[in-house]
Design an enzyme around this catalytic site. Sequence first.
Site, PDB file in Angstrom:
ATOM      1  CE1 TYR A 382      -2.439   3.392   1.685  1.00 41.82           C
ATOM      2  CE2 TYR A 382      -1.360   2.737   3.716  1.00 41.82           C
ATOM      3  CZ  TYR A 382      -2.087   3.656   2.998  1.00 41.82           C
ATOM      4  OH  TYR A 382      -2.456   4.841   3.575  1.00 41.82           O
ATOM      5  N   GLY A 385       2.875   1.655  -3.264  1.00 45.63           N
ATOM      6  CA  GLY A 385       1.972   1.997  -4.354  1.00 45.63           C
ATOM      7  C   GLY A 385       1.510   3.437  -4.269  1.00 45.63           C
ATOM      8  CB  CYS A 386       0.289   5.508  -1.459  1.00 48.53           C
ATOM      9  SG  CYS A 386      -1.339   4.790  -1.174  1.00 48.53           S
ATOM     10  CB  ILE A 387       5.628   6.232  -3.094  1.00 47.29           C
ATOM     11  CG1 ILE A 387       5.864   6.072  -1.595  1.00 47.29           C
ATOM     12  CG2 ILE A 387       6.741   7.103  -3.704  1.00 47.29           C
ATOM     13  CD1 ILE A 387       7.098   5.247  -1.253  1.00 47.29           C
TER      14      ILE A 387
END
Length: 419
Positions: A382, A385-387
Amino acid sequence: MRLAEIFERVVGTGAPVRFRAYDGSTAGDPDSDTTMVVRTPVALNYLAQSPGAMGLTRAYVSGHIDVEGDMYTALDRMADLAFNDGPRLSPAEMARIARGIGWVKFANRVAPPPQEMRRGKLSWLGTRHAKSRDAEVIHHHYDVSNAFYELVLGESMTYTCAVFGSEETSLERAQFDKHDLVARKLGLEEGMRLLDVGCGWGGMVMHAAREYGVKALGVTLSKEQAEWASKHIAQEGLSDLAEVRHMDYRDLPDGIYDRVSSIGLTEHIGKKNLSGYFDGLYAKLKPGGRLLNHCITRPRNDLPAMKPGGVINRYVFPDGELEGPGEIQMRMNDAGFEVRHQENLREHYALTLRQWAANLDRNWDEAVREVGEGTARVWRLYMNGCILGFERDVVQLHQILGVKLDGTDAHMPLRPSFA
């Protein structure tokens, strides 16, 4: 057909990573410094059931596939798959793959890992954003383990976007500076009353009390957050000024505050509830009072607010909804606020997530002991992926400052004192 080749076909060809399967076969880029390892046939079952990001997530979280090398690099190279639904295989292609590994193995249904929030589990708690359902959603995400969050978030224990003076700024300093930026935008002064809705572990409440002499009340739906915050407020000797309550912000008794901060809560409100949300906060402010709303946003108002079956919604933020900044500003305007300042901190959230992800990697063994490997894997996937999401402008982070006018007086300086 070799298993690694089948896996490559399901997740898409051309990805610049290497694939290696449990039968010894390999596929993909042989020179890549990141390798996706297919450990068991269950990985293929997951991908057959849900080709693309959901199948990959289920297989990774449950340990049936792994990543050798840097997780961020692997996701960066497979970004199209990570941000979209993945390739759609034709019936003929599906049949060919099934023949390659055997129909029974291919068609066998495998239950999602326990970390996944199934939609049916929430439906009996009421409609989206009903109080009982919101309480369960917050429990799912925030009551993982305070000890785990300490490992990931660091000393600041703040789970929202920090503000960096430079890429070399420490996470603790950047979180202090974020809280201070909010304080300066609100114009906090000694003796004021601050309400912080969705206060998390009380970082803003303690900052306002300690640095500005403000009497601050925070509310959170997470019992573990409230207990942690109350303990640390007492340890810092701030009990006369700071308080955190375990309660729904909608159940707050009537009261008037000089300032209101909402840091990372709007994502949990839902589009249809935004007007009531801002109406309620407006009513709690005295004339001349200010609201600072800080939340993750979508880059455009016409993008969908949520993807119910998506990875983030199933594993991280059930019922989460993101709006465009214009939508949020419009709802604030319609509630009566005069919007005085708006700022996008998108790049800052990417930097924040990098620090959290590094903390998790550094404390991996301890994190796994605390919450189990499956949950730790959810967080590794998570956050990395958010980076990418913030770097590639898939999502943004906006602070919007609104004022409840005192007649026609905003009680604002001619030029703001914050940068």
